[in-house]
Design a protein around this motif. Structure first.
Motif, mmCIF file in Angstrom:
data_model
loop_
_atom_site.group_PDB
_atom_site.id
_atom_site.type_symbol
_atom_site.label_atom_id
_atom_site.label_comp_id
_atom_site.label_asym_id
_atom_site.label_seq_id
_atom_site.Cartn_x
_atom_site.Cartn_y
_atom_site.Cartn_z
ATOM 1 N N TRP A 30 5.799 18.082 38.526
ATOM 2 C CA TRP A 30 5.951 18.337 39.959
ATOM 3 C C TRP A 30 7.100 17.508 40.531
ATOM 4 N N MET A 31 7.207 16.256 40.119
ATOM 5 C CA MET A 31 8.298 15.409 40.582
ATOM 6 C C MET A 31 9.649 16.005 40.202
ATOM 7 N N ARG A 32 9.735 16.563 39.016
ATOM 8 C CA ARG A 32 10.994 17.180 38.569
ATOM 9 C C ARG A 32 11.252 18.496 39.303
ATOM 10 N N ALA A 33 10.219 19.299 39.496
ATOM 11 C CA ALA A 33 10.389 20.563 40.213
ATOM 12 C C ALA A 33 10.925 20.314 41.623
ATOM 13 N N ARG A 34 10.346 19.334 42.289
ATOM 14 C CA ARG A 34 10.771 18.965 43.626
ATOM 15 C C ARG A 34 12.249 18.561 43.624
ATOM 16 N N GLU A 35 12.617 17.781 42.637
ATOM 17 C CA GLU A 35 13.984 17.272 42.534
ATOM 18 C C GLU A 35 14.998 18.402 42.342
ATOM 19 N N VAL A 36 14.755 19.254 41.362
ATOM 20 C CA VAL A 36 15.773 20.252 41.032
ATOM 21 C C VAL A 36 15.838 21.374 42.059
ATOM 22 N N SER A 95 5.944 25.297 35.325
ATOM 23 C CA SER A 95 6.751 26.509 35.469
ATOM 24 C C SER A 95 7.884 26.294 36.467
ATOM 25 N N TRP A 96 7.580 25.670 37.598
ATOM 26 C CA TRP A 96 8.611 25.424 38.612
ATOM 27 C C TRP A 96 9.648 24.430 38.111
ATOM 28 N N SER A 97 9.216 23.440 37.347
ATOM 29 C CA SER A 97 10.158 22.471 36.801
ATOM 30 C C SER A 97 11.179 23.161 35.897
ATOM 31 N N ALA A 98 10.693 24.049 35.027
ATOM 32 C CA ALA A 98 11.584 24.768 34.116
ATOM 33 C C ALA A 98 12.502 25.711 34.882
ATOM 34 N N ALA A 99 11.927 26.474 35.816
ATOM 35 C CA ALA A 99 12.734 27.442 36.561
ATOM 36 C C ALA A 99 13.717 26.748 37.492
ATOM 37 N N GLY A 100 13.290 25.654 38.113
ATOM 38 C CA GLY A 100 14.182 24.917 39.002
ATOM 39 C C GLY A 100 15.336 24.284 38.247
ATOM 40 N N THR A 101 15.048 23.793 37.035
ATOM 41 C CA THR A 101 16.112 23.235 36.205
ATOM 42 C C THR A 101 17.131 24.314 35.851
ATOM 43 N N GLU A 102 16.658 25.494 35.482
ATOM 44 C CA GLU A 102 17.568 26.602 35.176
ATOM 45 C C GLU A 102 18.414 26.960 36.391
ATOM 46 N N LEU A 103 17.782 26.971 37.567
ATOM 47 C CA LEU A 103 18.510 27.301 38.791
ATOM 48 C C LEU A 103 19.607 26.280 39.057
ATOM 49 N N ASP A 115 15.413 31.139 49.018
ATOM 50 C CA ASP A 115 15.560 31.665 47.662
ATOM 51 C C ASP A 115 14.536 31.073 46.698
ATOM 52 N N LEU A 116 13.803 30.050 47.118
ATOM 53 C CA LEU A 116 12.868 29.376 46.228
ATOM 54 C C LEU A 116 11.506 30.067 46.265
ATOM 55 N N PRO A 117 10.693 29.916 45.201
ATOM 56 C CA PRO A 117 9.397 30.607 45.143
ATOM 57 C C PRO A 117 8.482 30.204 46.296
ATOM 58 N N THR A 118 7.774 31.186 46.841
ATOM 59 C CA THR A 118 6.874 30.924 47.965
ATOM 60 C C THR A 118 5.816 29.885 47.603
ATOM 61 N N GLY A 119 5.250 29.993 46.404
ATOM 62 C CA GLY A 119 4.235 29.029 45.986
ATOM 63 C C GLY A 119 4.770 27.614 45.955
ATOM 64 N N MET A 177 -5.383 20.855 47.171
ATOM 65 C CA MET A 177 -4.045 20.946 46.569
ATOM 66 C C MET A 177 -3.808 22.380 46.103
ATOM 67 N N ARG A 178 -2.717 22.983 46.591
ATOM 68 C CA ARG A 178 -2.444 24.381 46.245
ATOM 69 C C ARG A 178 -1.389 24.500 45.156
ATOM 70 N N ARG A 179 -1.482 23.663 44.170
ATOM 71 C CA ARG A 179 -0.635 23.794 42.983
ATOM 72 C C ARG A 179 -1.411 23.273 41.798
ATOM 73 N N THR A 180 -1.124 23.834 40.658
ATOM 74 C CA THR A 180 -1.757 23.403 39.419
ATOM 75 C C THR A 180 -0.709 22.740 38.534
ATOM 76 N N PHE A 181 -1.180 22.093 37.494
ATOM 77 C CA PHE A 181 -0.285 21.498 36.509
ATOM 78 C C PHE A 181 0.622 22.563 35.915
ATOM 79 N N GLU A 182 0.055 23.722 35.595
ATOM 80 C CA GLU A 182 0.869 24.793 35.009
ATOM 81 C C GLU A 182 1.881 25.336 36.008
ATOM 82 N N ASP A 183 1.499 25.423 37.290
ATOM 83 C CA ASP A 183 2.473 25.806 38.318
ATOM 84 C C ASP A 183 3.669 24.866 38.275
ATOM 85 N N ALA A 184 3.367 23.567 38.280
ATOM 86 C CA ALA A 184 4.429 22.566 38.326
ATOM 87 C C ALA A 184 5.327 22.650 37.102
#
Length: 236
Positions: A135-141, A10-18, A156-160, A1-8
């Motif tokens: 992760w479920m929220r990051a994927r959604e937003v 961070s992406w959830s917060a940034a994706g929500t802002e986007l 436009d989305l983060p490569t990671g 798995m190439r994602r961590t809990f902290e990655d998810a």
């Protein structure tokens, strides 16, 4: 798995802002425009994302209290809530979107390490640790920010995030019937294999296009022999 809990997280917060930023200031006409999902206006999509925050909030509450609180009481109720949300005035819908996101973030921030490891059940019936919620929220937003058809693209989305999403979708598709495909992201060198019927088709292109293809969104990929990339069944 190439994602961590902290990655998810961070992406959830940034994706929500986007997502929130993409719809900020929209009037009724902008909300009523079609989104990229067939048969839905942007109002339908925003109602779906707001309802998703409330649904994931149910899982946060489950993890916090141990009380079984499913994401949705039923698929029919979920669909009815989205339809009702799509009829709300623009200002009311915007408020629901913002407030549901804030409630989810506050609830998640209050979970202890032990509570994050509690088991919860997704809308698809999978039992997962609560650590999967971000992760479920990051994927959604992030994916639905593209579906808004408001200028956000997968590129436009983060490569990671894109790599993690490709891993996730390819893993789920590997357990479902469909065509055999070998995918290569030409800009990162990553590969994914989708087992399936017949000889595998080789398909390659930029990571963002690979993700769009895997997620069932419009893309510009073709097989290396020049034929159309095989049509994949629904992702979720």
């Amino acid at each position: 798995m190439r994602r961590t809990f902290e990655d998810a997280r961070s992406w959830s917060a940034a994706g929500t802002e986007l997502f929130l930023g993409a719809v900020a200031g929209w009037d009724e006409e902008q909300y009523l425009a079609p989104c990229a999902l067939p048969g839905w206006t942007r109002k339908h999509l925003v109602a779906h994302v707001a309802a998703n925050a409330d649904a994931l909030g149910n899982l946060v509450r489950w993890a916090a209290t141990g009380e079984r609180t499913p994401m949705y009481s039923s698929k029919e109720r979920r669909d009815a809530d989205i339809e009702a949300g799509s009829a709300r005035p623009a200002g009311e819908l915007s408020a629901w979107l913002r407030e549901s996101a804030a409630r989810l973030a506050a609830g998640a921030a209050a979970l202890s390490a032990e509570q994050w490891n509690a088991g919860v059940v997704t809308a698809q019936g999978r039992t997962v640790p609560a650590t999967e919620i971000p992760w479920m929220r990051a994927r959604e937003v992030y994916v639905h920010a593209v579906d808004l058809a408001a200028g956000v693209a997968f590129a436009d989305l983060p490569t990671g995030f894109l790599t993690a999403l490709a891993d996730d979708v390819a893993g789920k598709r590997g357990n479902a019937p469909g065509p055999a495909v070998v995918l290569t992201a030409t800009d990162t060198g990553d590969h994914w294999e989708l087992p399936g019927d017949g000889a595998p088709a080789a398909v390659s292109g930029p990571l963002a296009e690979v993700v769009a293809y895997l997620a069932g969104r419009p893309h510009h990929l073709t097989a290396t022999d020049g034929s159309p990339a095989p049509t994949l069944p629904a992702w979720l």
